[in-house]
Design an enzyme around this catalytic site. Sequence first.
Site, PDB file in Angstrom:
ATOM      1  N   CYS A   2      49.476  45.188  36.138  1.00 28.99           N
ATOM      2  CA  CYS A   2      50.730  45.856  35.770  1.00 28.99           C
ATOM      3  C   CYS A   2      51.916  45.329  36.573  1.00 28.99           C
ATOM      4  CB  CYS A   2      50.618  47.345  36.036  1.00 28.99           C
ATOM      5  SG  CYS A   2      49.192  48.100  35.279  1.00 28.99           S
ATOM      6  N   ARG A  27      52.067  38.188  34.951  1.00 25.84           N
ATOM      7  CA  ARG A  27      50.998  38.940  35.612  1.00 25.84           C
ATOM      8  C   ARG A  27      49.917  39.371  34.608  1.00 25.84           C
ATOM      9  NH1 ARG A  27      52.587  41.103  40.582  1.00 25.84           N
ATOM     10  NH2 ARG A  27      51.321  42.950  40.324  1.00 25.84           N
ATOM     11  N   TRP A  75      48.652  46.686  32.189  1.00 26.88           N
ATOM     12  CA  TRP A  75      47.398  45.976  31.942  1.00 26.88           C
ATOM     13  C   TRP A  75      46.329  47.060  31.966  1.00 26.88           C
ATOM     14  CZ3 TRP A  75      42.711  44.861  34.452  1.00 26.88           C
ATOM     15  CH2 TRP A  75      42.011  43.751  33.976  1.00 26.88           C
ATOM     16  N   ASN A 101      50.985  51.017  39.053  1.00 25.45           N
ATOM     17  CA  ASN A 101      50.092  49.863  39.045  1.00 25.45           C
ATOM     18  C   ASN A 101      48.923  50.216  39.953  1.00 25.45           C
ATOM     19  OD1 ASN A 101      48.833  47.409  39.365  1.00 25.45           O
ATOM     20  ND2 ASN A 101      50.518  46.420  40.452  1.00 25.45           N
ATOM     21  N   GLY A 102      47.691  50.152  39.431  1.00 24.46           N
ATOM     22  CA  GLY A 102      46.533  50.480  40.276  1.00 24.46           C
ATOM     23  C   GLY A 102      45.603  51.436  39.552  1.00 24.46           C
ATOM     24  N   GLU A 488      35.684  24.117  37.931  1.00 23.66           N
ATOM     25  CA  GLU A 488      37.100  24.412  37.735  1.00 23.66           C
ATOM     26  C   GLU A 488      37.575  23.926  36.351  1.00 23.66           C
ATOM     27  OE1 GLU A 488      39.166  26.265  38.951  1.00 23.66           O
ATOM     28  OE2 GLU A 488      41.144  25.489  38.467  1.00 23.66           O
ATOM     29  N   LYS A 492      39.132  26.347  33.451  1.00 27.90           N
ATOM     30  CA  LYS A 492      40.455  26.124  32.842  1.00 27.90           C
ATOM     31  C   LYS A 492      40.352  26.167  31.329  1.00 27.90           C
ATOM     32  CE  LYS A 492      42.506  26.734  35.419  1.00 27.90           C
ATOM     33  NZ  LYS A 492      42.302  27.051  36.785  1.00 27.90           N
ATOM     34  N   GLU A 495      39.553  29.831  30.019  1.00 24.88           N
ATOM     35  CA  GLU A 495      40.550  30.885  30.124  1.00 24.88           C
ATOM     36  C   GLU A 495      41.762  30.682  29.231  1.00 24.88           C
ATOM     37  OE1 GLU A 495      42.140  31.580  34.044  1.00 24.88           O
ATOM     38  OE2 GLU A 495      42.118  29.470  34.543  1.00 24.88           O
ATOM     39  N   HIS A 511      17.492  20.499  34.251  1.00 26.38           N
ATOM     40  CA  HIS A 511      16.735  21.734  34.508  1.00 26.38           C
ATOM     41  C   HIS A 511      17.120  22.831  33.517  1.00 26.38           C
ATOM     42  CE1 HIS A 511      14.991  20.075  38.128  1.00 26.38           C
ATOM     43  NE2 HIS A 511      16.195  19.596  38.427  1.00 26.38           N
ATOM     44  N   LYS A 610      47.517  37.543  36.249  1.00 23.20           N
ATOM     45  CA  LYS A 610      47.728  36.516  37.277  1.00 23.20           C
ATOM     46  C   LYS A 610      47.134  36.940  38.609  1.00 23.20           C
ATOM     47  CE  LYS A 610      49.211  32.699  39.036  1.00 23.20           C
ATOM     48  NZ  LYS A 610      48.309  31.563  38.790  1.00 23.20           N
TER      49      LYS A 610
HETATM   50  O1  M6R Z   1      45.410  34.925  43.515  1.00 30.43           O
HETATM   51  P1  M6R Z   1      43.990  34.497  43.760  1.00 30.43           P
HETATM   52  O2  M6R Z   1      43.877  33.071  44.113  1.00 30.43           O
HETATM   53  O3  M6R Z   1      43.254  35.392  44.705  1.00 30.43           O
HETATM   54  O4  M6R Z   1      43.298  34.689  42.329  1.00 30.43           O
HETATM   55  C1  M6R Z   1      41.939  34.482  42.152  1.00 30.43           C
HETATM   56  C2  M6R Z   1      41.587  34.396  40.686  1.00 30.43           C
HETATM   57  O5  M6R Z   1      41.908  35.591  40.031  1.00 30.43           O
HETATM   58  C3  M6R Z   1      42.297  33.241  39.987  1.00 30.43           C
HETATM   59  O6  M6R Z   1      42.043  32.017  40.605  1.00 30.43           O
HETATM   60  C4  M6R Z   1      41.864  33.153  38.514  1.00 30.43           C
HETATM   61  O7  M6R Z   1      40.531  32.783  38.421  1.00 30.43           O
HETATM   62  C5  M6R Z   1      42.761  32.172  37.758  1.00 30.43           C
HETATM   63  N1  M6R Z   1      43.138  32.739  36.493  1.00 30.43           N
HETATM   64  C6  M6R Z   1      42.117  30.878  37.490  1.00 30.43           C
HETATM   65  O8  M6R Z   1      42.920  30.005  36.781  1.00 30.43           O
END
Ligand code: M6R
Length: 615
Positions: A2, A27, A75, A101-102, A488, A492, A495, A511, A610
Amino acid sequence: MCGIVGYIGHRDAFPIIIEGLKRLEYRGYDSAGIALFDGKNLKVSKTKGKVADLEKRVNKEISTNGSIGIGHTRWATHGVPNDVNAHPHYSNSGDLVIIHNGIIENYESLKKELVKRGYTFKSDTDTEVLINLIEDVKSKENVKLGKAVQVALNQVVGAYAIAVFDKNKPDEIVIARLGSPLAVGVGENEFFIASDASPFLEYTKNAIYLEDEEMAIIKANKEIKIRKIKDDSLVDPYVQELQMNLEQIEKGGYDHFMLKEIFEQPSAIKDTYRGRMLVKEGIIRMAGIDDNIEKFINANRIIIVACGTSWHAGLVAEYIFEDMARIPVEVEYASEFRYRNPVITNKDVVIAISQSGETADTLAAIKLAKTHGAFVFGVCNVVGSSIARETHAGAYTHAGPEIGVASTKAFTTQITLLTLIALKLAKVKGEISNSDYRYHLQELELIPEKVEKALKSEEHIKMIAAKYKNARNFLYLGRGYNFPVALEGALKLKEISYIHAEGYPAAEMKHGPIALIDENMPVVVIATKKGHYEKVVSNIEEIKARQGKIIGIVTEGDVNVKKLADYVIEVPESLESLSPLLTTIPLQLLSYHIAVMLEKNVDQPRNLAKSVTVE
Ligand code: M6R
């Protein structure tokens, strides 16, 4: 997660709040709302959907006059995303409104009590419970809004950043935080409230960051009073000057923040080592490390805690720390670590990695490590963030604001910073020869130039993206330092394009995952010259034999993989330990262009936030 924006002062609140909410869109959210006081009436407008939808709705529904208001992007946690569950929420009397937020964890028991006392609820949210709890305290104890908020929050279990407004007291906004960020922009006879400083950057560079368990009563007549929620003691406001500028949080001609941030990597990496790495002198200096060097070199082990992309950076760091500094490293998902009763001692050093510095699980892991006496070091990007403040010491990555939900420059700058730390410790411990150490510094200095070169493959990568954009699955393989890069790369793609992808250590393929390979499976294989090259080439042969489609990430001039692969993407040659900084680049561009071609919302992928400030 949020986003919160508020304004109290002499300007029109509406445009400030709407534009501020747009800045917080990164966010992640699913609905938006606003409450404005026009001098006589308090009006709320809210909707499922985007801030642009809210803007249209507000213009039809309510007057946009008034110089005090609060706005929110939600959110969903409790209750589906819809108009009713969107914030702000009124109290039963209609006098109070709240944005939050929370998560209020004990909302069900609080709600039961309130229902017994005659309160009714329109939404499924924990937030509506909180605003009615505040109203109940206010009327029962006959206290002002600030006091009612304080008493109510002392009954709450959970996390929050809130802003509350009372239409009978239209000259103040009450805010509070525990576990979710909240900043106050201090202008001339005006205040801005926001989840981070981006909504008010064009109005003021002076900001107060509320600490956990603090609340503030902000008055239109330029007064701000900060108190501790628990014991009511007054806190001196600490006003800090923001170093960010507006340009950094705008797209600057790029179609998406993600693309801008991918292309910012050469400068972001340079900014991360600038002033810390003196190549000619052969010096690495970082106050957070230098002041605590004994702790690091005497540590039994280093435990790295992080989530998502930051966890992948932690995995790269494991290779570097063990390989160069010969310190045992364990890399932990913060969300698992915090709950699995881990063995932690005061001889452990914990490194918490987080771009946002607000990730709830990482923050909780840090708190746990501290209770066991471990020394905790933070690697964060956002200056003044909760993790930066909660850790004993730390270093910033200096990547600049990362707005795209998919982390890009955060990853490469985290690796850069962690490489500097590993090299420093290797040198101090005598684990690396002077010539090798100096060679590493020289090579690291060349990385921005090489990243620049790797970025030049964009058009070629676009062509590959067009070829494979309709695949339903992808496999990513890498070995050694490039195994985390494979993870990674897969993350990418998942997501932002919603294509299923798995990352694997190349040798693990046989395996299990090899069963998936057929002519429909694109396999991205990181096969750079240094580090297990021949073995990875054998893996490529195995994929080829099963008709898999091969996209090789190779060192410039490679011939062997070129013969086997359907496509290759070249990156400049570098030290094996530094290669993740280069091999990551084509994987970022590949996922970006696939997502664009599939017309996905690249900067704000569905369901994602985010910074994940709730569990
Ligand atoms: O702000 P942070 O680095 O702690 O965030 C961790 C993850 O939420 C963040 O890396 C998330 O996996 C990203 N969306 C990846 O692209």
